[in-house]
Design a protein around this motif. Structure first.
Motif, PDB file in Angstrom:
ATOM      1  N   PRO A 176       0.803  -1.227   0.000  1.00 21.30           N
ATOM      2  CA  PRO A 176       0.000   0.000   0.000  1.00 21.30           C
ATOM      3  C   PRO A 176       0.833   1.272   0.000  1.00 21.30           C
ATOM      4  N   SER A 177       2.169   1.125   0.116  1.00 23.02           N
ATOM      5  CA  SER A 177       3.017   2.303   0.286  1.00 23.02           C
ATOM      6  C   SER A 177       4.447   1.977  -0.119  1.00 23.02           C
ATOM      7  N   VAL A 178       5.166   2.981  -0.629  1.00 19.20           N
ATOM      8  CA  VAL A 178       6.594   2.767  -0.876  1.00 19.20           C
ATOM      9  C   VAL A 178       7.311   2.524   0.446  1.00 19.20           C
ATOM     10  N   ALA A 179       6.714   2.980   1.542  1.00 14.12           N
ATOM     11  CA  ALA A 179       7.308   2.786   2.872  1.00 14.12           C
ATOM     12  C   ALA A 179       7.188   1.345   3.352  1.00 14.12           C
ATOM     13  N   PRO A 207      12.379  -1.837   4.173  1.00  9.27           N
ATOM     14  CA  PRO A 207      11.673  -0.760   4.876  1.00  9.27           C
ATOM     15  C   PRO A 207      11.670  -0.958   6.387  1.00  9.27           C
ATOM     16  N   VAL A 208      12.043   0.088   7.112  1.00  4.98           N
ATOM     17  CA  VAL A 208      12.052   0.022   8.575  1.00  4.98           C
ATOM     18  C   VAL A 208      10.639  -0.183   9.109  1.00  4.98           C
ATOM     19  N   ALA A 209       9.637   0.340   8.392  1.00  5.24           N
ATOM     20  CA  ALA A 209       8.239   0.198   8.812  1.00  5.24           C
ATOM     21  C   ALA A 209       7.691  -1.200   8.563  1.00  5.24           C
ATOM     22  N   GLY A 210       8.456  -2.046   7.868  1.00  2.00           N
ATOM     23  CA  GLY A 210       8.009  -3.409   7.581  1.00  2.00           C
ATOM     24  C   GLY A 210       7.279  -3.510   6.257  1.00  2.00           C
ATOM     25  N   GLU A 211       7.304  -4.690   5.679  1.00  2.00           N
ATOM     26  CA  GLU A 211       6.601  -4.931   4.411  1.00  2.00           C
ATOM     27  C   GLU A 211       5.167  -5.340   4.692  1.00  2.00           C
ATOM     28  N   LYS A 212       4.228  -4.752   3.957  1.00  2.00           N
ATOM     29  CA  LYS A 212       2.808  -5.073   4.121  1.00  2.00           C
ATOM     30  C   LYS A 212       2.184  -5.333   2.757  1.00  2.00           C
ATOM     31  N   GLY A 213       1.108  -6.113   2.746  1.00  2.00           N
ATOM     32  CA  GLY A 213       0.435  -6.422   1.501  1.00  2.00           C
ATOM     33  C   GLY A 213      -1.016  -5.982   1.490  1.00  2.00           C
ATOM     34  N   ASP A 230      -0.070   8.773  -0.288  1.00  2.00           N
ATOM     35  CA  ASP A 230       0.415   8.142   0.935  1.00  2.00           C
ATOM     36  C   ASP A 230       1.814   8.649   1.285  1.00  2.00           C
ATOM     37  N   PHE A 231       2.669   8.794   0.261  1.00  2.00           N
ATOM     38  CA  PHE A 231       4.036   9.266   0.491  1.00  2.00           C
ATOM     39  C   PHE A 231       4.033  10.657   1.123  1.00  2.00           C
ATOM     40  N   LYS A 232       3.256  11.579   0.561  1.00  2.00           N
ATOM     41  CA  LYS A 232       3.208  12.943   1.084  1.00  2.00           C
ATOM     42  C   LYS A 232       2.723  12.969   2.533  1.00  2.00           C
ATOM     43  N   THR A 233       1.732  12.133   2.827  1.00  2.00           N
ATOM     44  CA  THR A 233       1.207  12.075   4.200  1.00  2.00           C
ATOM     45  C   THR A 233       2.281  11.594   5.172  1.00  2.00           C
ATOM     46  N   LYS A 234       3.007  10.543   4.763  1.00  2.00           N
ATOM     47  CA  LYS A 234       4.007   9.960   5.662  1.00  2.00           C
ATOM     48  C   LYS A 234       5.188  10.903   5.903  1.00  2.00           C
ATOM     49  N   VAL A 235       5.758  11.487   4.838  1.00  2.00           N
ATOM     50  CA  VAL A 235       6.952  12.315   5.035  1.00  2.00           C
ATOM     51  C   VAL A 235       6.621  13.651   5.693  1.00  2.00           C
ATOM     52  N   ALA A 236       5.341  14.001   5.746  1.00  2.00           N
ATOM     53  CA  ALA A 236       4.956  15.230   6.453  1.00  2.00           C
ATOM     54  C   ALA A 236       5.215  15.101   7.949  1.00  2.00           C
ATOM     55  N   SER A 237       5.227  13.861   8.451  1.00  2.00           N
ATOM     56  CA  SER A 237       5.430  13.670   9.894  1.00  2.00           C
ATOM     57  C   SER A 237       6.830  13.158  10.234  1.00  2.00           C
ATOM     58  N   PRO A 239      10.637  11.012   8.229  1.00  2.00           N
ATOM     59  CA  PRO A 239      11.209  10.395   7.021  1.00  2.00           C
ATOM     60  C   PRO A 239      10.798   8.929   6.875  1.00  2.00           C
ATOM     61  N   ILE A 240      10.745   8.479   5.630  1.00  2.00           N
ATOM     62  CA  ILE A 240      10.588   7.052   5.339  1.00  2.00           C
ATOM     63  C   ILE A 240      11.994   6.466   5.292  1.00  2.00           C
ATOM     64  N   GLU A 241      12.217   5.393   6.047  1.00  2.00           N
ATOM     65  CA  GLU A 241      13.572   4.862   6.175  1.00  2.00           C
ATOM     66  C   GLU A 241      13.678   3.422   5.662  1.00  2.00           C
ATOM     67  N   TYR A 242      14.851   3.138   5.093  1.00  2.00           N
ATOM     68  CA  TYR A 242      15.185   1.789   4.629  1.00  2.00           C
ATOM     69  C   TYR A 242      16.575   1.425   5.138  1.00  2.00           C
ATOM     70  N   LYS A 243      16.746   0.173   5.512  1.00  2.00           N
ATOM     71  CA  LYS A 243      18.078  -0.340   5.809  1.00  2.00           C
ATOM     72  C   LYS A 243      18.662  -0.904   4.515  1.00  2.00           C
ATOM     73  N   MET A 244      19.854  -0.454   4.139  1.00  2.00           N
ATOM     74  CA  MET A 244      20.518  -1.042   2.976  1.00  2.00           C
ATOM     75  C   MET A 244      21.321  -2.244   3.451  1.00  2.00           C
TER      76      MET A 244
END
Length: 321
Positions: A176-179, A207-213, A230-237, A239-244
């Motif tokens: 549901p989200s790039v996050a 994704p630090v927030a976990g993968e969801k389907g 969804d992206f705009k809503t999330k980054v307003a509060s 950052p969206i984070e990923y572990k490389m």
């Protein structure tokens, strides 16, 4: 006599055309194939794959002391400004976000070095060599306005790489989200360690927030353009984070075949965190992200597709100017 001249001219023209076609590179032929599938006569500068997308800015933050393990000077920097692009696979700029194929592209611009990364939400590719790559798209070219679905199904079943990829796609979630999406390198790169060894590894942005389907019904309710909203809503509060994460190859893993899923347990090493912080419009959609731009200490893949992939990116970027 006139007929003889016509025949000779026709033969010479056919020979000249055959030689011209043969002289074209694989990359040029593949680029033309993409334009046949996804091009637009009214917009010759159109992006012809991963057309729908949006841009963002963020930071690439290497893990502290990671250069004690890997000899990659770029990773000595504490925080590196990064340009980000999220996209959907295919050439339709109005494609529904319920499309499973997704991409993430990065330009990591350090003080003395840079790294451009293009990753997908699939661990594997659909083709192991150039011949299969061309065939995969050729069977999707419409004839008389329609794709030959019977032939597409037949060729897919007969080609192990295609059948394997189709089966794999059915197992990955529509997120549901790039996050909540994991992005993978697909190719195997080579990371130099502090002992001078070249370590083969694929990598993933987890994704630090976990993968969801999503279920198909849930996706329908979200409409066609839910990812950007969804992206705009999330980054307003925050950052969206990923572990490389580096996924280190085991001795028997195929490192030159992008269609091969690695099975069993693998050692994983986090080398950085990607923090995506701000929406940046759509200006980067006509830009090019080149996977061949690698920092010192990271070696290029050795599979048959990587070099051609970069050449195709160069050709299509030139046509967009």
């Amino acid at each position: 006599m006139r007929n003889t001249k016509v025949v000779i001219f026709t033969l010479l023209f056919s020979l000249h055309y055959a030689l011209w076609a043969q002289s074209k590179t694989d990359s040029e032929n593949i680029a033309e194939l993409f334009y046949t599938l996804n091009g637009d006569a009214k917009d010759p500068h159109k992006k012809i794959n991963h057309t729908k997308g949006f841009c963002a800015t963020g930071e690439f933050v290497p893990v502290k002391n990671i250069t004690n393990t890997y000899n990659i000077p770029l990773l000595r920097e504490s925080t590196i400004p990064t340009q980000v692009r999220f996209s959907l696979g295919g050439g339709n700029p109005k494609a529904s976000d319920s499309t499973k194929g997704r991409g993430l592209a990065l330009k990591i611009e350090g003080k003395s070095d840079s790294w451009e990364i293009v990753v997908l939400n699939t661990e594997i590719n659909f083709a192991k060599n150039l011949e299969e790559f061309v065939k995969f798209f050729e069977i999707r070219i419409p004839k008389n306005g329609k794709v030959d679905s019977q032939n597409l199904t037949k060729v897919t079943k007969e080609t192990p790489s295609f059948a394997n990829y189709e089966k794999y796609l059915s197992t990955i979630p529509l997120t549901p989200s790039v996050a909540n999406t994991t992005y993978y390198s697909v190719h195997t790169f080579y990371f130099e360690d502090t002992k001078g060894r070249s370590i083969p590894a694929r990598f993933a942005f987890v994704p630090v927030a976990g993968e969801k389907g999503l279920t198909p019904d849930e996706a329908k309710k979200l409409g066609d353009d839910f990812l950007l909203k969804d992206f705009k809503t999330k980054v307003a509060s925050k950052p969206i984070e990923y572990k490389m994460m580096l996924i280190l190859a085991n001795p028997k893993d195929k490192t030159d075949d992008t269609t091969a899923l690695w099975s069993g347990k693998h050692k994983e090493v986090q080398i950085a965190t990607l923090k995506v912080e701000k929406y940046a419009g759509e200006g980067c959609n006509r830009d090019v992200f080149m996977p061949a731009v690698l920092p010192k200490g990271v070696g290029a893949p050795k599979d048959p597709l990587f070099e051609t992939r970069n050449e195709v990116y160069s050709i299509t970027f030139g046509k967009r100017q």
